[in-house]
Design a protein around this motif. Structure first.
Motif, PDB file in Angstrom:
ATOM      1  N   ALA A 190      -5.570   0.316  -8.606  1.00  0.00           N
ATOM      2  CA  ALA A 190      -6.176  -0.595  -8.033  1.00  0.00           C
ATOM      3  C   ALA A 190      -5.384  -1.440  -7.008  1.00  0.00           C
ATOM      4  O   ALA A 190      -5.901  -1.868  -5.849  1.00  0.00           O
ATOM      5  CB  ALA A 190      -6.862  -1.445  -9.059  1.00  0.00           C
ATOM      6  N   HIS A 191      -4.165  -1.873  -7.309  1.00  0.00           N
ATOM      7  CA  HIS A 191      -3.328  -2.617  -6.684  1.00  0.00           C
ATOM      8  C   HIS A 191      -2.982  -1.616  -5.227  1.00  0.00           C
ATOM      9  O   HIS A 191      -2.948  -2.199  -3.990  1.00  0.00           O
ATOM     10  CB  HIS A 191      -2.102  -2.842  -7.078  1.00  0.00           C
ATOM     11  CG  HIS A 191      -1.301  -3.840  -6.528  1.00  0.00           C
ATOM     12  ND1 HIS A 191      -1.520  -5.428  -6.109  1.00  0.00           N
ATOM     13  CD2 HIS A 191       0.042  -3.711  -5.640  1.00  0.00           C
ATOM     14  CE1 HIS A 191      -0.781  -5.627  -5.693  1.00  0.00           C
ATOM     15  NE2 HIS A 191       0.262  -5.018  -5.401  1.00  0.00           N
ATOM     16  N   ALA A 211      -6.089  -1.650  -2.771  1.00  0.00           N
ATOM     17  CA  ALA A 211      -6.333  -2.912  -2.167  1.00  0.00           C
ATOM     18  C   ALA A 211      -5.082  -3.113  -1.093  1.00  0.00           C
ATOM     19  O   ALA A 211      -5.399  -3.648   0.178  1.00  0.00           O
ATOM     20  CB  ALA A 211      -5.949  -4.047  -3.305  1.00  0.00           C
ATOM     21  N   ASN A 218     -13.231  -9.495 -11.572  1.00  0.00           N
ATOM     22  CA  ASN A 218     -13.786  -8.245 -11.379  1.00  0.00           C
ATOM     23  C   ASN A 218     -12.516  -7.410 -11.323  1.00  0.00           C
ATOM     24  O   ASN A 218     -12.478  -6.028 -11.674  1.00  0.00           O
ATOM     25  CB  ASN A 218     -14.759  -8.120 -10.290  1.00  0.00           C
ATOM     26  CG  ASN A 218     -16.222  -8.675 -10.564  1.00  0.00           C
ATOM     27  OD1 ASN A 218     -16.294  -8.543 -11.750  1.00  0.00           O
ATOM     28  ND2 ASN A 218     -16.730  -8.934  -9.649  1.00  0.00           N
ATOM     29  N   ASN A 219     -11.417  -7.863 -10.786  1.00  0.00           N
ATOM     30  CA  ASN A 219     -10.199  -6.850 -10.468  1.00  0.00           C
ATOM     31  C   ASN A 219      -9.240  -7.125 -11.283  1.00  0.00           C
ATOM     32  O   ASN A 219      -8.093  -6.584 -11.226  1.00  0.00           O
ATOM     33  CB  ASN A 219      -9.897  -6.910  -9.113  1.00  0.00           C
ATOM     34  CG  ASN A 219      -9.166  -8.356  -8.755  1.00  0.00           C
ATOM     35  OD1 ASN A 219      -8.709  -9.339  -9.424  1.00  0.00           O
ATOM     36  ND2 ASN A 219      -9.226  -8.410  -7.203  1.00  0.00           N
ATOM     37  N   ALA A 253      -6.176  -8.103  -2.014  1.00  0.00           N
ATOM     38  CA  ALA A 253      -7.449  -8.900  -2.546  1.00  0.00           C
ATOM     39  C   ALA A 253      -7.188  -9.912  -3.339  1.00  0.00           C
ATOM     40  O   ALA A 253      -6.103 -10.105  -4.130  1.00  0.00           O
ATOM     41  CB  ALA A 253      -8.033  -7.699  -3.500  1.00  0.00           C
TER      42      ALA A 253
END
Length: 230
Positions: free
Chosen positions: A170-171, A174, A18-19, A13
């Motif tokens: 989160a990573h 993605a 947002n991230n 991403a």
């Protein structure tokens, strides 16, 4: 060939506001969101350790800005003559200029950036810059350091462990990775603490999982970390 195909179908991403895991940086993130409109407002300077998210935030701001943000890092500025950079900035329609890693600027590049600051002031352009230290500790020519010191300063605060895990999760998501909690826990206990190193290990873990066709497990993580020490 198979390795390349596997990596190609798992894009990462792009940096966005947002991230970005804010942690104690919620005021900073809130201010950057106000800068994404057509009138970005107050110029800002961000500083923090390597891996703190400086580049992520500047790239995100450039991408999300309605003012058509223009992002340049130190390597790009170092490789450009002052007159060439000035001409390029004169020609751009961007209303938000973002300069990354200013602490790495060479002498000629410092002249170029000082001229860019003057041009921005004359044209009502908003600036965002980032470096490794506070403005007063930057080893730059005094006139440029003073200009940076006049910007609204934000020190990017380090994440707590639970926030580091949130970022790693989160990573991993993605990248399309399936990772159990014990992998994250081990990485935090035995890996380097800075975010760049943690994400680097996670990327290596994903690559090894793909090329060896093995699931992401604690034994595989140990192998990757041990191989990195050799």
């Amino acid at each position: 060939m198979m390795r390349q195909l596997l990596l190609d179908i798992r894009p990462i991403a792009a940096p966005s506001l947002n991230n970005f895991v804010a942690g104690a940086n919620r005021d900073l993130l809130a201010h950057l969101r106000t800068m994404t409109g057509p009138q970005p407002g107050t110029s800002v300077y961000l500083w923090g350790d390597s891996g703190s998210g400086r580049t992520h935030l500047l790239r995100a701001l450039a991408a999300e800005s309605a003012a058509r943000g223009l992002y340049l890092d130190a390597e790009q500025i170092n490789g450009t003559q002052p007159d060439t950079l000035n001409a390029a900035l004169q020609a751009t329609h961007a209303r938000l200029w973002l300069f990354d890693d200013v602490h790495l600027l060479e002498p000629q590049a410092q002249i170029a950036l000082f001229r860019a600051f003057n041009l921005a002031q004359a044209r009502g352009i908003t600036l965002a810059a980032a470096g490794a230290t506070s403005p007063r500790d930057l080893l730059l020519r005094e006139d440029l350091r003073t200009r940076i010191g006049q910007m609204l300063p934000f020190c990017i605060q380090a994440l707590e462990d639970k926030e580091r895990v949130e970022l790693l999760q989160a990573h991993a998501l993605a990248r399309g990775m399936k990772v159990e909690q014990d992998v994250f826990d081990y990485l935090l206990r035995h890996g380097r603490r800075d975010i760049r190193s943690l994400l680097g290990i996670l990327d290596l873990l994903d690559e090894h999982s793909l090329t060896r066709q093995r699931p992401v497990t604690l034994p595989l993580l140990r192998e990757v970390m041990q191989a990195r020490l050799i």
